[in-house]
Design an enzyme around this catalytic site. Structure first.
Site, PDB file in Angstrom:
ATOM      1  N   TRP A  20      13.736   1.164  -6.642  1.00 43.56           N
ATOM      2  CA  TRP A  20      13.518  -0.230  -7.071  1.00 43.56           C
ATOM      3  C   TRP A  20      13.107  -1.121  -5.910  1.00 43.56           C
ATOM      4  O   TRP A  20      12.706  -2.266  -6.120  1.00 43.56           O
ATOM      5  CB  TRP A  20      14.800  -0.797  -7.715  1.00 43.56           C
ATOM      6  CG  TRP A  20      15.173  -0.159  -9.021  1.00 43.56           C
ATOM      7  CD1 TRP A  20      14.587   0.954  -9.607  1.00 43.56           C
ATOM      8  CD2 TRP A  20      16.219  -0.568  -9.911  1.00 43.56           C
ATOM      9  NE1 TRP A  20      15.218   1.243 -10.805  1.00 43.56           N
ATOM     10  CE2 TRP A  20      16.225   0.323 -11.020  1.00 43.56           C
ATOM     11  CE3 TRP A  20      17.163  -1.596  -9.890  1.00 43.56           C
ATOM     12  CZ2 TRP A  20      17.129   0.210 -12.083  1.00 43.56           C
ATOM     13  CZ3 TRP A  20      18.065  -1.717 -10.943  1.00 43.56           C
ATOM     14  CH2 TRP A  20      18.042  -0.822 -12.032  1.00 43.56           C
ATOM     15  N   GLY A  38       7.897   3.729  -7.498  1.00 44.04           N
ATOM     16  CA  GLY A  38       8.248   2.359  -7.154  1.00 44.04           C
ATOM     17  C   GLY A  38       7.990   1.425  -8.317  1.00 44.04           C
ATOM     18  O   GLY A  38       8.799   1.281  -9.231  1.00 44.04           O
ATOM     19  N   GLY A  39       6.818   0.802  -8.321  1.00 39.56           N
ATOM     20  CA  GLY A  39       6.485  -0.214  -9.319  1.00 39.56           C
ATOM     21  C   GLY A  39       6.757   0.206 -10.757  1.00 39.56           C
ATOM     22  O   GLY A  39       7.327  -0.560 -11.542  1.00 39.56           O
ATOM     23  N   GLU A  49       4.974  10.913   0.322  1.00 33.88           N
ATOM     24  CA  GLU A  49       4.394   9.640  -0.102  1.00 33.88           C
ATOM     25  C   GLU A  49       3.299   9.232   0.872  1.00 33.88           C
ATOM     26  O   GLU A  49       3.599   8.664   1.937  1.00 33.88           O
ATOM     27  CB  GLU A  49       5.478   8.551  -0.123  1.00 33.88           C
ATOM     28  CG  GLU A  49       6.624   8.834  -1.064  1.00 33.88           C
ATOM     29  CD  GLU A  49       7.342   7.557  -1.484  1.00 33.88           C
ATOM     30  OE1 GLU A  49       7.401   7.317  -2.697  1.00 33.88           O
ATOM     31  OE2 GLU A  49       7.797   6.789  -0.621  1.00 33.88           O
ATOM     32  N   SER A  71       1.902   5.228  -6.320  1.00 30.88           N
ATOM     33  CA  SER A  71       1.121   4.839  -7.494  1.00 30.88           C
ATOM     34  C   SER A  71       1.212   5.834  -8.637  1.00 30.88           C
ATOM     35  O   SER A  71       0.240   6.048  -9.362  1.00 30.88           O
ATOM     36  CB  SER A  71      -0.338   4.588  -7.104  1.00 30.88           C
ATOM     37  OG  SER A  71      -0.422   3.501  -6.191  1.00 30.88           O
TER      38      SER A  71
HETATM   39  P1  13P Z   1       4.681   2.760  -5.952  1.00 33.12           P
HETATM   40  O1  13P Z   1       5.049   3.700  -7.083  1.00 33.12           O
HETATM   41  O2  13P Z   1       4.903   1.334  -6.301  1.00 33.12           O
HETATM   42  O3  13P Z   1       3.342   3.081  -5.401  1.00 33.12           O
HETATM   43  O4  13P Z   1       5.746   3.053  -4.775  1.00 33.12           O
HETATM   44  C1  13P Z   1       5.974   4.344  -4.392  1.00 33.12           C
HETATM   45  C2  13P Z   1       7.127   4.360  -3.468  1.00 33.12           C
HETATM   46  O5  13P Z   1       7.037   3.877  -2.342  1.00 33.12           O
HETATM   47  C3  13P Z   1       8.373   4.959  -3.955  1.00 33.12           C
HETATM   48  O6  13P Z   1       9.281   5.135  -2.917  1.00 33.12           O
END
Ligand code: 13P
Length: 252
Positions: free
Chosen positions: A12, A236-237, A169, A215
Site C-alpha cells: 500500500w 502497488g497502485g 521490480e 505496473s
Molecule cells: P505499482 O504497482 O504501483 O507499479 O508499484 C509496484 C511496487 O512498487 C510494489 O512494491
C-alpha cells in the site's frame, strides 16, 4: 505449472487512513472468505499506523498481513523505527525489505537490506526482498549484472524458500504503466533463479517464490503470472482497490 504457491502481495506504500484502509481490507477478507480454498496466497502490507487495525479487519480470512520495512535491530534507541519483533507482535507474517523507494529515499544499501532481512528471519517472519534495475542501468545493458549484485548483497545467511520471497521490480516500471515484455520478465526471473541456485542450492532455488512487481494490473496480470518463473506479484497502485487487487488474484 510448479508446486510453488503463487503469492499475490499488495504494497500500500504511504496510502491509507483508518476508514479507507479498513474498508479495503474488509472487502478483501469478504472476497477471500467467499472464495473458500484458493490456490494462491494473498498478502497485504499497509502502513505501520494501520497494521493492528487491518489485522482485525482480516480476521480469520486467511489473508496474510505484512509490513513495508523494519529496523535491523530487535529493540533499543532508534527513534521512529520499528523492529521485526514488534511487527510479529502486531500480527505480521511478512516484511518487505529493500524496496527501491527505500533504497532511493533512505539510501539503503544491499548490506542494510541484508541485515534487515536477517532481522525478519530472526523474528520468525518471512522476508520479501526487493531487487531491480533502474532505467539508466537497463539502457546501459546492465540489467542482469545489477540484479545479480543485489541478490548477492541482499540475501542473508540462512535464507530458505520457506522464509524468503524475492520480488523483482524494475524501478522504471513502478507506477509508470510501463512493463518489460513477457519474454524479458521471464528471462530475468529465470536468471534470478539461477543466481539463487548458486547461493542456496538447486532445491531451495527451485522452491523459492520470485514475484514480479511494476505496473501489474488486472489487464496484464494473467499473462505475467502465467510465466514459468513468475510466482506471483508485488502490486502497488492496483492493490488499493478491492476490484483491481482481487481481479489480479483471480487471474492466477
Ligand atoms: P505499482 O504497482 O504501483 O507499479 O508499484 C509496484 C511496487 O512498487 C510494489 O512494491
Amino acid at each position: 505449472m510448479t508446486s510453488r504457491r503463487p503469492l499475490i502481495a499488495g504494497n500500500w506504500k504511504m496510502n491509507g487512513l483508518t476508514a479507507d484502509g479498513s474498508s479495503l481490507a474488509s472487502g478483501l477478507a469478504e472476497k477471500m472468505t467467499a472464495a473458500g480454498d484458493v490456490f494462491f496466497e494473498m498478502l497485504v502490507c499497509p502502513p505501520f499506523t494501520l497494521i493492528s487495525k487491518i489485522a482485525d479487519c482480516l480476521g480469520g480470512s486467511g489473508i496474510a498481513l505484512g509490513a513495508q520495512d523494519c529496523h535491523a535491530n530487535e529493540k533499543g534507541a532508534h527513534t521512529g523505527d520499528i523492529s521485526a519483533a514488534m511487527l510479529k507482535d502486531a500480527g505480521c507474517a511478512y516484511v518487505i525489505v529493500g524496496h527501491s523507494e527505500r533504497r532511493t529515499d533512505h539510501g539503503e544499501s544491499n548490506e542494510t537490506v541484508r541485515d534487515k532481512a536477517a532481522a525478519v528471519h530472526a523474528a520468525g517472519l518471512g522476508a520479501v526482498i526487493c531487487i531491480g534495475e533502474t532505467e539508466a542501468e537497463r539502457d546501459a545493458g546492465q540489467t542482469l549484472d545489477v540484479n545479480k549484485a543485489q541478490i548477492a548483497g541482499s540475501l542473508p545467511e540462512g535464507a530458505t524458500a520457506a522464509n524468503t520471497v524475492i520480488a523483482y521490480e524494475p524501478v522504471w516500471a513502478i507506477g509508470t504503466g510501463r512493463t518489460p515484455t513477457n519474454d524479458e520478465v521471464q528471462d530475468v526471473h529465470a536468471f534470478i533463479r539461477g543466481e539463487l541456485a548458486g547461493h542456496l542450492g538447486e532445491s531451495e532455488a527451485a522452491a523459492m517464490r520470485i514475484l514480479y512487481g511494476g505496473s501489474m494490473k488486472p489487464g496484464n496480470a494473467k499473462e505475467l503470472l502465467a510465466l514459468a518463473d513468475v510466482d506471483g506479484g508485488l502490486i502497488g497502485g492496483a492493490s488499493l482497490t478491492v476490484e483491481d487487487f482481487w481481479g489480479i488474484a483471480e487471474s492466477v
